[in-house]
Motif scaffolding. Structure first.
Motif, PDB file in Angstrom:
ATOM      1  N   GLN A  36      68.952   8.827 105.114  1.00  0.00           N
ATOM      2  CA  GLN A  36      69.048   8.080 106.372  1.00  0.00           C
ATOM      3  C   GLN A  36      69.289   9.028 107.537  1.00  0.00           C
ATOM      4  N   HIS A  37      70.156  10.010 107.337  1.00  0.00           N
ATOM      5  CA  HIS A  37      70.422  10.992 108.396  1.00  0.00           C
ATOM      6  C   HIS A  37      69.154  11.794 108.714  1.00  0.00           C
ATOM      7  N   LEU A  38      68.436  12.225 107.682  1.00  0.00           N
ATOM      8  CA  LEU A  38      67.190  12.969 107.894  1.00  0.00           C
ATOM      9  C   LEU A  38      66.179  12.114 108.663  1.00  0.00           C
ATOM     10  N   LYS A  39      66.095  10.844 108.303  1.00  0.00           N
ATOM     11  CA  LYS A  39      65.159   9.942 108.987  1.00  0.00           C
ATOM     12  C   LYS A  39      65.533   9.802 110.458  1.00  0.00           C
ATOM     13  N   ASN A  40      66.826   9.595 110.734  1.00  0.00           N
ATOM     14  CA  ASN A  40      67.283   9.453 112.120  1.00  0.00           C
ATOM     15  C   ASN A  40      67.033  10.713 112.934  1.00  0.00           C
ATOM     16  N   ALA A  41      67.155  11.872 112.293  1.00  0.00           N
ATOM     17  CA  ALA A  41      66.970  13.145 112.990  1.00  0.00           C
ATOM     18  C   ALA A  41      65.500  13.576 113.048  1.00  0.00           C
ATOM     19  N   GLY A  42      64.624  12.835 112.360  1.00  0.00           N
ATOM     20  CA  GLY A  42      63.206  13.174 112.358  1.00  0.00           C
ATOM     21  C   GLY A  42      62.838  14.236 111.338  1.00  0.00           C
ATOM     22  N   GLY A  43      63.747  14.549 110.420  1.00  0.00           N
ATOM     23  CA  GLY A  43      63.492  15.610 109.447  1.00  0.00           C
ATOM     24  C   GLY A  43      63.215  15.123 108.041  1.00  0.00           C
ATOM     25  N   LEU A  44      62.907  13.844 107.886  1.00  0.00           N
ATOM     26  CA  LEU A  44      62.625  13.301 106.563  1.00  0.00           C
ATOM     27  C   LEU A  44      61.175  13.592 106.188  1.00  0.00           C
ATOM     28  N   ASN A  45      60.992  14.240 105.059  1.00  0.00           N
ATOM     29  CA  ASN A  45      59.649  14.523 104.545  1.00  0.00           C
ATOM     30  C   ASN A  45      59.054  13.201 104.081  1.00  0.00           C
ATOM     31  N   ARG A  46      57.957  12.785 104.689  1.00  0.00           N
ATOM     32  CA  ARG A  46      57.343  11.499 104.343  1.00  0.00           C
ATOM     33  C   ARG A  46      56.674  11.510 102.983  1.00  0.00           C
ATOM     34  N   HIS A  47      56.437  12.698 102.419  1.00  0.00           N
ATOM     35  CA  HIS A  47      55.788  12.787 101.117  1.00  0.00           C
ATOM     36  C   HIS A  47      56.497  13.783 100.204  1.00  0.00           C
ATOM     37  N   PRO A  48      57.742  13.499  99.837  1.00  0.00           N
ATOM     38  CA  PRO A  48      58.462  14.442  98.974  1.00  0.00           C
ATOM     39  C   PRO A  48      57.832  14.569  97.586  1.00  0.00           C
TER      40      PRO A  48
END
Length: 153
Positions: free
Chosen positions: A12-24
């Motif tokens: 959730q933190h990664l998503k909020n910060a824009g750093g979530l890999n959409r295809h892990p």
């Protein structure tokens, strides 16, 4: 022993910060496959390890890109971003327009000229007038936000 943030909170933190890999799931590097320090959902970590694989381990750029689940252009962009700004260069930038790019000074003067009238038109009417008279398509909500920003100043 280091403590780790629970996986769902970190995601959730990664998503909020824009750093979530959409295809892990595309990351095939073995050290990213187990729970622990390496996290395929962390895009900055994935890009850094990909660059490290080429620079330190001597892997081919195309092999590293495939191993870390990104395209070659993405690899080259990450390489340039890292060379320019270090680790902070790998943090994803927000997508899309960076402001009210259609609301040029000319359009804003046009809007200002229309809202000083006795019966100022609403945002929808302004959008139609701008389209008709200036040939620029502007969403009514963009006009509302621009006027609110101007009022706030």
């Amino acid at each position: 022993m280091p403590t780790f943030v629970p996986r769902n909170r970190k995601a959730q933190h990664l998503k909020n910060a824009g750093g979530l890999n959409r295809h892990p799931e595309r990351v095939r590097a073995p050290w990213f496959q187990s729970e622990g320090f390496f996290d395929a959902r962390d895009l900055v970590q994935v890009k850094y390890e990909m660059l490290r694989q080429v620079r330190i381990e001597g892997a081919e750029k195309s092999e590293a890109a495939a191993l870390f689940g990104v395209s070659r252009p993405t690899f080259y962009q990450a390489e340039a971003d890292f060379a320019r700004a270090g680790l902070s260069g790998l943090i994803p930038k927000p997508r899309g327009p960076k402001g009210a790019h259609k609301l040029t000074p000319e359009v804003m003067r046009f809007i200002q000229g229309k809202i000083v009238e006795e019966e100022p038109p609403g945002a929808r009417a302004l959008a139609r007038l701008i389209q008709t008279e200036l040939g620029v398509s502007v969403h009514p909500r963009s006009i509302e936000r621009a006027l609110a920003r101007k009022k706030k100043r």
